[in-house]
Scaffold this motif. Structure first.
Motif, PDB file in Angstrom:
ATOM      1  N   SER A 217       0.827  -1.212   0.000  1.00 10.67           N
ATOM      2  CA  SER A 217       0.000   0.000   0.000  1.00 10.67           C
ATOM      3  C   SER A 217       0.857   1.256   0.000  1.00 10.67           C
ATOM      4  O   SER A 217       0.509   2.258  -0.638  1.00 10.67           O
ATOM      5  CB  SER A 217      -0.930   0.006   1.216  1.00 10.67           C
ATOM      6  OG  SER A 217      -0.190  -0.006   2.425  1.00 10.67           O
ATOM      7  N   PHE A 218       1.995   1.217   0.712  1.00  5.65           N
ATOM      8  CA  PHE A 218       2.895   2.366   0.728  1.00  5.65           C
ATOM      9  C   PHE A 218       3.485   2.616  -0.658  1.00  5.65           C
ATOM     10  O   PHE A 218       3.558   3.758  -1.125  1.00  5.65           O
ATOM     11  CB  PHE A 218       4.025   2.141   1.740  1.00  5.65           C
ATOM     12  CG  PHE A 218       3.576   2.165   3.165  1.00  5.65           C
ATOM     13  CD1 PHE A 218       3.325   3.359   3.814  1.00  5.65           C
ATOM     14  CD2 PHE A 218       3.395   0.988   3.871  1.00  5.65           C
ATOM     15  CE1 PHE A 218       2.905   3.392   5.141  1.00  5.65           C
ATOM     16  CE2 PHE A 218       2.975   1.002   5.191  1.00  5.65           C
ATOM     17  CZ  PHE A 218       2.732   2.200   5.831  1.00  5.65           C
ATOM     18  N   ALA A 219       3.907   1.546  -1.306  1.00  6.73           N
ATOM     19  CA  ALA A 219       4.525   1.669  -2.628  1.00  6.73           C
ATOM     20  C   ALA A 219       3.538   2.230  -3.639  1.00  6.73           C
ATOM     21  O   ALA A 219       3.900   3.043  -4.506  1.00  6.73           O
ATOM     22  CB  ALA A 219       5.046   0.306  -3.086  1.00  6.73           C
ATOM     23  N   ALA A 220       2.282   1.821  -3.528  1.00  7.60           N
ATOM     24  CA  ALA A 220       1.270   2.276  -4.484  1.00  7.60           C
ATOM     25  C   ALA A 220       1.033   3.777  -4.392  1.00  7.60           C
ATOM     26  O   ALA A 220       0.716   4.433  -5.394  1.00  7.60           O
ATOM     27  CB  ALA A 220      -0.034   1.523  -4.252  1.00  7.60           C
ATOM     28  N   GLY A 221       1.179   4.347  -3.194  1.00  5.30           N
ATOM     29  CA  GLY A 221       0.907   5.769  -3.018  1.00  5.30           C
ATOM     30  C   GLY A 221       2.129   6.665  -3.024  1.00  5.30           C
ATOM     31  O   GLY A 221       2.017   7.872  -2.802  1.00  5.30           O
ATOM     32  N   ALA A 222       3.300   6.102  -3.283  1.00  6.35           N
ATOM     33  CA  ALA A 222       4.531   6.890  -3.228  1.00  6.35           C
ATOM     34  C   ALA A 222       4.698   7.781  -4.465  1.00  6.35           C
ATOM     35  O   ALA A 222       4.226   7.458  -5.552  1.00  6.35           O
ATOM     36  CB  ALA A 222       5.736   5.961  -3.095  1.00  6.35           C
ATOM     37  N   GLU A 223       5.375   8.894  -4.257  1.00  7.12           N
ATOM     38  CA  GLU A 223       5.659   9.839  -5.342  1.00  7.12           C
ATOM     39  C   GLU A 223       7.026   9.535  -5.948  1.00  7.12           C
ATOM     40  O   GLU A 223       7.925   9.050  -5.262  1.00  7.12           O
ATOM     41  CB  GLU A 223       5.697  11.268  -4.796  1.00  7.12           C
ATOM     42  CG  GLU A 223       4.473  11.706  -4.040  1.00  7.12           C
ATOM     43  CD  GLU A 223       4.672  13.010  -3.285  1.00  7.12           C
ATOM     44  OE1 GLU A 223       3.750  13.419  -2.560  1.00  7.12           O
ATOM     45  OE2 GLU A 223       5.758  13.612  -3.416  1.00  7.12           O
ATOM     46  N   SER A 224       7.195   9.888  -7.210  1.00 15.84           N
ATOM     47  CA  SER A 224       8.536   9.830  -7.783  1.00 15.84           C
ATOM     48  C   SER A 224       9.314  11.052  -7.306  1.00 15.84           C
ATOM     49  O   SER A 224       8.723  12.113  -7.072  1.00 15.84           O
ATOM     50  CB  SER A 224       8.488   9.822  -9.313  1.00 15.84           C
ATOM     51  OG  SER A 224       8.318  11.139  -9.814  1.00 15.84           O
TER      52      SER A 224
END
Length: 287
Positions: A217-224
């Motif tokens: 879930s964290f990876a899905a919402g992370a920004e570049s």
């Protein structure tokens, strides 16, 4: 004010992570970017990325990348950096204070007294380095009667995040932005602290890949990291930039306002509702 033509920028701590992404995005927009950091060779770090690699990729994207090996805990090296900028360009348009030390036990759970005393290094390369870089950059920023300083920060300045050392450091660069804005305002130089969300950096990617189910879930919402660079480019082009000077801004919300999207076309989510709102400072000025 809009810094749109032939911009010269310094991005500190840009071997990898947020700094690299910011430098790449600014370079792709046609900016000449001085890339600073300590990593000269890939053998010097467990994570990929060097100052020279970032500068080379900027060149490949159509900008001009200038690598400068600089330890931001050494004031004489920081002074030499801005002396080089002055020799080669005479002035500076954008300074991004991003250099930051990440101690090995930063994210380890537990009270601060059970962690290393070395966490105070974040006060040096982080809070102090932002002050020193701004100090030496100031004469170059005011020379064009227009400029932009951005301190990269996070919600840790307002909520408990990784303990008191991290939080104090982030709160400090937020306050630096507010107070420096007072001094810079007569010279039409804006200063902003920008809260980034969770970033897809080399460090976090390794974490996600090591435990994909736990961090899905964290990876899905992370920004570049480049999203922040796109925001800074948009700020530099904003004719109303000075109206924002002295503020602490949430990157995701600024993106919505300025119409800036991440490199995958998405609009990152603001974490205001869970992690808190930026501080509001008093307008009083005591000289």
């Amino acid at each position: 004010m809009g810094l749109t033509e032939d911009r010269v920028a310094v991005v500190t701590g840009a071997s990898r992570g947020a700094g690299k992404g910011i430098a790449l995005a600014l370079g792709e927009a046609g900016t000449t970017v001085y890339v600073t950091g300590r990593t000269r060779s890939s053998r010097e770090s467990d994570l990929p990325g060097t100052v020279l690699d970032t500068a080379e990729e900027i060149n490949e994207r159509g900008g001009t990348g200038i690598p400068v090996i600089c330890d931001h805990s050494r004031d004489e090296q920081v002074a030499a950096l801005f002396q080089q900028v002055e020799r080669e360009h005479g002035a500076l348009d954008v300074l991004v204070n991003n250099a930051f030390t990440i101690p090995p036990d930063l994210a380890r759970k537990g009270p601060f007294w059970e962690k290393s005393l070395g966490l105070q290094s974040m006060f040096d390369v982080g809070m102090r380095s932002a002050y020193v870089a701004s100090y030496y950059a100031a004469p170059l920023l005011i020379r064009n009667s227009a400029g932009l300083v951005v301190n990269t920060s996070s919600f840790g300045g307002r909520c408990y995040m990784h303990g008191p050392a991290y939080g104090a450091g982030k709160a400090a660069v937020d306050k630096l932005a507010h107070d420096m804005a007072v001094d810079f305002r007569p010279h039409n130089v804006a200063v902003i602290s920008l809260w980034m969300g969770l970033l897809k950096t080399e460090r976090t990617k390794a974490l996600f890949e090591g435990a994909p189910d736990r961090y899905k879930s964290f990876a899905a919402g992370a920004e570049s990291p480049e999203f922040t660079g796109r925001l800074i480019d948009a700020l530099a082009r904003d004719p109303d930039l000075m109206k924002r000077s002295g503020q602490v801004l949430i990157g995701a919300e600024l993106g919505e306002e300025l119409g800036v999207r991440d490199i995958d076309g998405t609009s990152p989510h603001s974490h205001r509702e869970t992690l808190g709102a930026p501080p509001t400072f008093n307008k009083a000025v005591v000289q």
